[in-house]
Structures are given as C-alpha cells and as structure tokens.
Design a protein around this motif. Sequence first.
Motif, PDB file in Angstrom:
ATOM      1  N   PRO A 211       0.807  -1.219   0.000  1.00 34.81           N
ATOM      2  CA  PRO A 211       0.000   0.000   0.000  1.00 34.81           C
ATOM      3  C   PRO A 211       0.844   1.275   0.000  1.00 34.81           C
ATOM      4  CG  PRO A 211      -0.916  -1.583   1.543  1.00 34.81           C
ATOM      5  CD  PRO A 211       0.414  -2.132   1.091  1.00 34.81           C
ATOM      6  N   PRO A 212       0.595   2.175  -0.946  1.00 33.35           N
ATOM      7  CA  PRO A 212       1.298   3.459  -0.949  1.00 33.35           C
ATOM      8  C   PRO A 212       0.973   4.228   0.331  1.00 33.35           C
ATOM      9  CG  PRO A 212       0.151   3.088  -3.037  1.00 33.35           C
ATOM     10  CD  PRO A 212      -0.331   2.052  -2.080  1.00 33.35           C
ATOM     11  N   PRO A 213       1.976   4.765   1.018  1.00 33.41           N
ATOM     12  CA  PRO A 213       1.709   5.476   2.272  1.00 33.41           C
ATOM     13  C   PRO A 213       1.051   6.829   2.023  1.00 33.41           C
ATOM     14  CG  PRO A 213       4.041   5.607   1.717  1.00 33.41           C
ATOM     15  CD  PRO A 213       3.411   4.710   0.694  1.00 33.41           C
ATOM     16  N   VAL A 214      -0.181   6.976   2.488  1.00 31.76           N
ATOM     17  CA  VAL A 214      -0.910   8.239   2.348  1.00 31.76           C
ATOM     18  C   VAL A 214      -1.246   8.743   3.743  1.00 31.76           C
ATOM     19  CG1 VAL A 214      -2.915   9.411   1.381  1.00 31.76           C
ATOM     20  CG2 VAL A 214      -1.874   7.500   0.134  1.00 31.76           C
ATOM     21  N   ARG A 215      -0.758   9.922   4.044  1.00 27.79           N
ATOM     22  CA  ARG A 215      -0.923  10.504   5.374  1.00 27.79           C
ATOM     23  C   ARG A 215      -2.084  11.492   5.379  1.00 27.79           C
ATOM     24  NH1 ARG A 215       4.430  13.046   7.831  1.00 27.79           N
ATOM     25  NH2 ARG A 215       4.987  10.845   7.504  1.00 27.79           N
ATOM     26  N   ARG A 216      -2.822  11.525   6.468  1.00 31.14           N
ATOM     27  CA  ARG A 216      -3.897  12.497   6.607  1.00 31.14           C
ATOM     28  C   ARG A 216      -3.301  13.887   6.830  1.00 31.14           C
ATOM     29  NH1 ARG A 216      -9.169  11.707   7.700  1.00 31.14           N
ATOM     30  NH2 ARG A 216      -8.721   9.528   8.213  1.00 31.14           N
ATOM     31  N   ASP A 222       0.359  21.029   5.892  1.00 32.38           N
ATOM     32  CA  ASP A 222       1.151  19.838   6.226  1.00 32.38           C
ATOM     33  C   ASP A 222       2.118  19.408   5.142  1.00 32.38           C
ATOM     34  OD1 ASP A 222      -0.303  19.431   8.747  1.00 32.38           O
ATOM     35  OD2 ASP A 222      -2.000  18.925   7.459  1.00 32.38           O
ATOM     36  N   PHE A 223       2.144  20.135   4.027  1.00 34.54           N
ATOM     37  CA  PHE A 223       3.009  19.717   2.929  1.00 34.54           C
ATOM     38  C   PHE A 223       4.490  19.784   3.294  1.00 34.54           C
ATOM     39  CE2 PHE A 223       5.832  21.602  -0.248  1.00 34.54           C
ATOM     40  CZ  PHE A 223       6.024  20.498  -1.062  1.00 34.54           C
ATOM     41  N   ALA A 224       4.916  20.894   3.862  1.00 36.83           N
ATOM     42  CA  ALA A 224       6.346  21.130   4.068  1.00 36.83           C
ATOM     43  C   ALA A 224       6.982  20.070   4.961  1.00 36.83           C
ATOM     44  CB  ALA A 224       6.570  22.520   4.654  1.00 36.83           C
ATOM     45  N   SER A 225       6.297  19.675   6.030  1.00 35.37           N
ATOM     46  CA  SER A 225       6.880  18.692   6.944  1.00 35.37           C
ATOM     47  C   SER A 225       7.026  17.332   6.267  1.00 35.37           C
ATOM     48  CB  SER A 225       6.022  18.569   8.213  1.00 35.37           C
ATOM     49  OG  SER A 225       4.712  18.135   7.894  1.00 35.37           O
ATOM     50  N   LEU A 226       6.060  16.961   5.420  1.00 34.90           N
ATOM     51  CA  LEU A 226       6.172  15.688   4.708  1.00 34.90           C
ATOM     52  C   LEU A 226       7.284  15.750   3.668  1.00 34.90           C
ATOM     53  CD1 LEU A 226       5.159  12.841   4.220  1.00 34.90           C
ATOM     54  CD2 LEU A 226       3.366  13.774   2.744  1.00 34.90           C
ATOM     55  N   ALA A 227       7.419  16.877   2.985  1.00 37.44           N
ATOM     56  CA  ALA A 227       8.464  17.011   1.971  1.00 37.44           C
ATOM     57  C   ALA A 227       9.859  16.852   2.576  1.00 37.44           C
ATOM     58  CB  ALA A 227       8.337  18.370   1.276  1.00 37.44           C
ATOM     59  N   ARG A 228      10.024  17.278   3.813  1.00 33.89           N
ATOM     60  CA  ARG A 228      11.341  17.163   4.455  1.00 33.89           C
ATOM     61  C   ARG A 228      11.740  15.720   4.718  1.00 33.89           C
ATOM     62  NH1 ARG A 228       9.699  22.097   7.072  1.00 33.89           N
ATOM     63  NH2 ARG A 228       8.774  20.955   8.826  1.00 33.89           N
ATOM     64  N   GLU A 229      10.793  14.788   4.653  1.00 37.69           N
ATOM     65  CA  GLU A 229      11.113  13.382   4.887  1.00 37.69           C
ATOM     66  C   GLU A 229      11.676  12.691   3.650  1.00 37.69           C
ATOM     67  OE1 GLU A 229       7.867  11.237   6.606  1.00 37.69           O
ATOM     68  OE2 GLU A 229       7.334  12.872   7.988  1.00 37.69           O
TER      69      GLU A 229
END
Length: 310
Positions: A211-216, A222-229
């Motif tokens: 399953p592709p990881p999809v975060r709520r 919330d984009f910037a924090s996910l992009a940093r990962e």
Amino acid sequence: MTEPIVRVYTRFAEVEAPPKSRVYADVAARVADDPRMLGFLAELPPQKWQPNLFFSAVQYLCGPVPDWPWFRTRFAERTDEIREVMLARRTQTNEPARCATLLPALAQLPQPLALLEVGASAGLCLQPDRYGYDYGRVTIPGPLTLRCHANDATPLPSRTPEVVWRAGLDLNPVDVTNADDCAWLEALIWPGEEERLPRLRAALELAKQDPPPVRRGDLRADFASLAREAPRDATLVVFHTAVLIYVREAAERVAFAESVRAAGAVWLANEASPVIPGVEIEDHPADFLLARDGRPLGWTDSHGTWINWL
C-alpha cells in the motif's frame, strides 16, 4: 439562494459531463430545474454542492445511475442516507490512468525520483513504476497496462521511472484494504465510463500488495513537513491532479506553489489551467493542463486517456 447551485449544475450539464457521460449530463440539467433537490443541496455546505459528490453518493448507496427517473426515485427514497454520505465523503476519484499522462514528464527528470502527491486519495497515482503503458507507437510492459493516445510531439519514455520513495497527503485518505473505501472509489466512476472499473480494481489489487503510504493532512498546512522526509539523493517531485480546484482561495494556491518551490521540488500540476498559479494560457474548459514548475507542457484528458504535448 439556489442560484449558485443552478450555475454549478448547468455548467456540469453543458460543459463537463457531455464528453464523458450523457446520463450525468441529463441528470445534472434536471437537478438544476428541480426545486426539491436544489433545496436539499442548499442545506449543505458549499463545498458539498459538487454534482460528482451528489451523484456518487447515490451510486454508492443504490448502484449505477441509469437515467433521471431512476435517480429521482432513489433520491426520494433515501434522501437522509444520501445526505449522510455526502457529508462524510469527498470526491476522491483515483484514476490510475492519469499516470500515463504524467509519465512523459516524470521520465524527463533526473533519476531516481521521490514522489509526493497531494490529494492522493488511495495513492494509486503514486505507483507509476508499477504499471505498464501502451501509447500506440511505444509500449512498456507491466502487470496492468494503461492505454493512452499521445500526439507526435509527446516525448514518450521507453521505461518506467525509478522511484525510491513515495508518499501521499490527503484530507481523508482512502484505505485500499477497506472494502467500503474501495466501494466509494468505484461509485465515483461515471455512467458511460464503465471501462474504467476493471482498471481501478486491478490497480487496487496491485496497491494492496504494498500500500502506498498516504498521510492524513492538508496541503496548505502539512506539505512542508512531509516534503522534508524525502531522501535528499533523489529528485523530489510534488504532483497533483484535480486538487487545486478545491482550494477555493487563489492566495492559498499561490502560497502552496511557493512552498513547493521553497522545498526545492519539481512541481507537476495536472489541473484545470485557471487554478494553476503563474500559468498564462488560453483555457480549454473540458481539459486539464499538465504544467511543470508553472510552465505548460501539454493538454490532457482528466482521466488519462490522451495527452497532447505542446
């Protein structure tokens, strides 16, 4: 009070639906002239007025819509349930064939790729490397073949991209292992486009294997924090299809585009051209525009069946 709703359904009936579904075009025109249904919609928040949400809620509860008399009867019988579904769900069409229109742009980028999709739904467009493609003059083998007509100008790749990281962001992620969530995705398919159903089911089966990881989360916050990962040794690609239309304020769309640039990412937008910040091009109302970092690349079918590179 219902005039804005009438405009929404009239445009859907006259512009958006006819190329894809005569049933939905007719139903939308009738809704625009039905006081009871207009009153029903007026009691909902404006973001819930969408024809596709209304019609899909009926399909989710009652099965495929064949015509207006059937729709009118089902509405009368199950009004309260339809309201509950519309309030609980979102239009989250997750058409895997959109990967066929994204692939030429993805293949031009330095490999490997880190993919981040906003408005990812179930994440079926996060796995372009797991599909096969048939563009007519170029084919790429895979367990699920996506067919797409491409004009002669389209730079067709000979292989799928190398994806080393993938993640999605969605206000209400769809779980590919949940039967009700999968049923909702099926209900979003329009009458007249039933050929999309086997493709959706096949893509869901592929996704269930890994399953592709999809975060709520919300792309505005919330984009910037996910992009940093994302790994720094891969090309970060932020992409989305039919998402910015739901970000109502133009300033918020501009702020999102700026946050993508600040993240150092390549930005692929596949949207109605007026909602892509920084793009200046004559609009094709029934088509999507594929743009990289605000530069138009080509016109595309919203469900991925064709691409005309500029």
